[in-house]
Design an enzyme around this catalytic site. Structure first.
Site, PDB file in Angstrom:
ATOM      1  N   CYS A 179      35.263   2.714 -41.068  1.00  0.00           N
ATOM      2  CA  CYS A 179      34.061   1.905 -40.803  1.00  0.00           C
ATOM      3  C   CYS A 179      34.067   1.258 -39.413  1.00  0.00           C
ATOM      4  CB  CYS A 179      33.887   0.852 -41.889  1.00  0.00           C
ATOM      5  SG  CYS A 179      35.373  -0.074 -42.264  1.00  0.00           S
TER       6      CYS A 179
ATOM      7  N   GLN B 114      29.200  -2.475 -42.397  1.00  0.00           N
ATOM      8  CA  GLN B 114      30.204  -1.411 -42.572  1.00  0.00           C
ATOM      9  C   GLN B 114      30.110  -0.739 -43.929  1.00  0.00           C
ATOM     10  OE1 GLN B 114      31.085  -4.384 -43.526  1.00  0.00           O
ATOM     11  NE2 GLN B 114      32.244  -3.877 -45.376  1.00  0.00           N
TER      12      GLN B 114
ATOM     13  N   ARG C 189      37.633   2.754 -66.888  1.00  0.00           N
ATOM     14  CA  ARG C 189      37.241   1.345 -67.095  1.00  0.00           C
ATOM     15  C   ARG C 189      35.720   1.189 -67.107  1.00  0.00           C
ATOM     16  NH1 ARG C 189      41.486   1.169 -63.385  1.00  0.00           N
ATOM     17  NH2 ARG C 189      40.051   1.486 -61.657  1.00  0.00           N
ATOM     18  N   SER C 190      35.036   2.022 -66.349  1.00  0.00           N
ATOM     19  CA  SER C 190      33.580   1.859 -66.198  1.00  0.00           C
ATOM     20  C   SER C 190      32.776   2.847 -67.038  1.00  0.00           C
ATOM     21  CB  SER C 190      33.188   2.055 -64.735  1.00  0.00           C
ATOM     22  OG  SER C 190      33.896   1.187 -63.917  1.00  0.00           O
TER      23      SER C 190
ATOM     24  N   HIS D 217      30.889  -5.900 -40.188  1.00  0.00           N
ATOM     25  CA  HIS D 217      31.992  -6.102 -39.239  1.00  0.00           C
ATOM     26  C   HIS D 217      31.421  -6.383 -37.838  1.00  0.00           C
ATOM     27  CE1 HIS D 217      34.589  -4.722 -42.289  1.00  0.00           C
ATOM     28  NE2 HIS D 217      34.976  -3.551 -41.816  1.00  0.00           N
TER      29      HIS D 217
ATOM     30  N   ARG E 263      40.598  12.817 -43.092  1.00  0.00           N
ATOM     31  CA  ARG E 263      39.999  12.574 -41.769  1.00  0.00           C
ATOM     32  C   ARG E 263      40.729  13.250 -40.627  1.00  0.00           C
ATOM     33  NH1 ARG E 263      39.313   6.201 -42.646  1.00  0.00           N
ATOM     34  NH2 ARG E 263      37.484   6.238 -44.016  1.00  0.00           N
TER      35      ARG E 263
ATOM     36  N   SER F 100      34.298  -7.421 -47.416  1.00  0.00           N
ATOM     37  CA  SER F 100      33.779  -6.306 -48.219  1.00  0.00           C
ATOM     38  C   SER F 100      34.383  -4.970 -47.806  1.00  0.00           C
ATOM     39  CB  SER F 100      32.257  -6.241 -48.116  1.00  0.00           C
ATOM     40  OG  SER F 100      31.873  -6.285 -46.757  1.00  0.00           O
TER      41      SER F 100
ATOM     42  N   ALA G 195      31.772  -0.949 -54.025  1.00  0.00           N
ATOM     43  CA  ALA G 195      30.914  -1.489 -52.964  1.00  0.00           C
ATOM     44  C   ALA G 195      30.180  -0.350 -52.253  1.00  0.00           C
ATOM     45  CB  ALA G 195      31.764  -2.288 -51.970  1.00  0.00           C
ATOM     46  N   VAL G 196      30.893   0.701 -51.897  1.00  0.00           N
ATOM     47  CA  VAL G 196      30.262   1.830 -51.194  1.00  0.00           C
ATOM     48  C   VAL G 196      29.403   2.640 -52.170  1.00  0.00           C
ATOM     49  CG1 VAL G 196      30.676   3.940 -49.871  1.00  0.00           C
ATOM     50  CG2 VAL G 196      32.132   1.934 -49.489  1.00  0.00           C
TER      51      VAL G 196
END
Ligand SMILES: NC(=O)c1ccc[n+]([C@@H]2O[C@H](COP(=O)([O-])OP(=O)(O)OC[C@H]3O[C@@H](n4cnc5c(N)ncnc54)[C@H](OP(=O)(O)O)[C@@H]3O)[C@@H](O)[C@H]2O)c1
Length: 332
Positions: free
Chosen positions: A128, A316, A39-40, A241, A99, A158, A13-14
Site C-alpha cells: 500500500c 491505503q 469463523r465467518s 497513509h 510480488r 487500518s 478491511a480490504v
C-alpha cells in the site's frame, strides 16, 4: 461462463472495500462468492441490495469462478492462489506472497499497465505505501529521471487490518477514561502514540515495510536505477497513509514544473494551498480514489535545484489495496 468473481478475505478491511468498490464502480459480474475463514462461515454481507452468505475458503472454492480477488494474508494466498489458477481463474492478489516472484507482474495501473499482459494466472498488487508513493512519483520520473528518494511514512492503523482499527478506538476510549489498555493486535498502544512499523526488522535494520517500498518500486519501475531509503511509522490515524517524500532528480526542476506535471497526472489531486495552510491530510484522503499531493517545494539543501520535497496522503485500503486490484481486474 460470464464473469464469476470470488473475494478471498471478504470479511476483512480490504475485502469489505472490494465489495464497496464493485458496487460503486458498477463493476460487471455474473456472480459473487464471499470467502473467509470457518469463523465467518454463514455470516451475511450486503451486496447490491442482497444479503450474501460468507463461505469457508477450501481447496474446492474455485471450481465456479474465473476471477479471484484475494486478501486474506500471504500464507493463505501462497496455499490457495495456485489452486484457483489450476481451476482456471485469474487471481489478483493483495498480499506479499507473489510480488517479487520473477514472472508475476506487480502492477500499478497508472505506472506499468502493460505488465498485466505477461501474467500466468496471478497479478500481484503492490504494498500500500508503495502504491501511494508510486502514483505521484512516476509521472515526475518519466519527465526527469529520479536519482534518489528519501521517504518517511505516517501509516494508519487500518494497514494492519480491521482488528487494529477496533483496537485504536478501544485504546483511545480507555486512555480518555484513565483505564489501563493492553494491545492485542499491534505491538504498542496506537492511541496517542507513534511507533516504528510493526513488521519484522532485518539484519540491515530496515523493517519489512521499508524493504517492500524499496524493492517493489524497483520492480514496478522496471529496475531503472532509483535509490530509495524509507522510514515507516504507524500513527494514530484510522485510515489513509501519509508520506513525506524527498526527491533528488537527475536535472534541475522547480516546484512549478512539479505542480504542472502532477496537475494532469492520473490518480493524483493537488492539495497545495500555502495561503490557507491546506495540504494533504488522511481525513481528506479517506474514501477517495486519488492520492492527494501538496507541500511541493524546492529542497533548499540541494545546491543546484535538483531537489523537491512533497507530502502525500492516500487511502491505503482503497487505492493502496482494493481499488488498485479492481483497476487491474478491469484491465484483465
Ligand atoms: N489493510 C490494508 O490497508 C492493506 C493494504 C494492502 C494490502 N493488504 C493485505 O491484504 C491482506 C488482508 O488485509 P486486511 O487488512 O483486510 O486484513 P483483515 O482485516 O485482518 O482481514 C483478513 C481477512 O482474511 C480472512 N482470513 C484469515 N484467515 C483465514 C483463513 N485461514 N482462511 C480464509 N480466510 C482467512 C479473514 O477472515 P475471518 O474474518 O473469517 O477471520 C478476513 O476476511 C493482508 O495480506 C494485507 O497485508 C492490506
Amino acid at each position: 461462463m460470464g464473469r464469476r468473481v470470488a473475494i478471498v478475505g471478504a470479511t476483512g478491511a480490504v475485502g469489505g472495500e472490494f465489495i464497496r468498490i464493485i458496487e460503486q464502480r458498477s463493476f460487471q459480474l455474473d456472480s459473487l462468492k464471499l470467502l473467509a475463514s470457518s469463523r465467518s462461515a454463514g455470516r451475511k454481507l450486503a451486496f447490491r441490495g442482497e444479503q450474501l452468505a460468507v463461505e469457508e475458503l477450501t481447496a474446492d472454492s474455485f471450481h465456479d469462478v474465473n476471477l479471484v480477488l484475494s486478501s486474506a494474508g500471504a500464507s493463505i494466498s501462497k496455499r490457495f492462489a495456485p489452486l484457483a489458477v489450476q481451476a482456471g481463474a485469474v487471481v489478483v492478489d493483495n498480499t506479499s506472497a507473489f510480488r517479487m516472484d520473477v514472472g508475476t507482474p506487480l502492477v500499478v495501473p497508472e505506472v506499468n499497465p502493460q505488465d498485466i499482459k505477461t501474467h500466468k494466472g496471478i497479478v500481484a498488487n503492490p504494498n500500500c505505501s508503495t502504491i501511494i508513493m508510486n502514483v505521484p512519483v512516476w509521472p515526475l520520473h518519466k519527465r526527469n529521471p529520479i536519482h534518489r528518494m528519501v521517504i518517511s511514512t505516517y501509516q494508519a492503523v487500518s494497514g494492519a487490518g480491521a482488528a487494529a482499527m477496533a483496537e485504536l478506538a478501544e485504546g483511545a476510549k480507555a486512555f480518555l477514561e484513565g483505564r489501563e489498555f493492553t494491545p492485542r493486535v499491534l505491538p504498542h498502544r496506537a492511541a496517542f502514540n507513534v511507533f516504528s512499523h510493526n513488521s519484522e526488522i532485518g539484519l540491515d535494520g530496515y523493517n519489512l515495510e521499508e524493504r517492500k517500498m524499496i524493492l517493489e518500486t524497483r520492480k514496478i519501475f522496471h529496475y531503472r536505477v532509483v535509490l530509495i531509503t524509507a522510514t515507516c511509522v504507524r500513527v494514530p490515524v484510522m485510515r489513509a497513509h501519509s508520506e513525506a517524500i524527498n526527491i533528488e532528480f537527475t536535472n534541475p526542476i522547480t516546484p512549478e514544473e512539479v505542480r504542472d506535471i502532477l496537475s494532469s497526472a492520473p490518480g493524483v489531486r493537488l492539495v497545495d494551498d500555502r495561503t490557507g495552510n491546506v495540504f494533504p491530510m488522511p481525513l481528506d484522503a479517506t474514501n477517495q480514489d486519488d492520492i492527494l499531493v501538496g507541500r511541493i517545494r524546492q529542497d533548499l539543501s540541494h545546491p543546484d535545484g535538483r531537489g523537491i520535497d512533497m507530502f502525500v496522503s492516500g487511502d491505503q485500503i482503497r487505492k493502496g489495496a482494493a481499488l488498485n486490484a479492481i483497476q487491474i481486474a478491469e484491465m484483465l
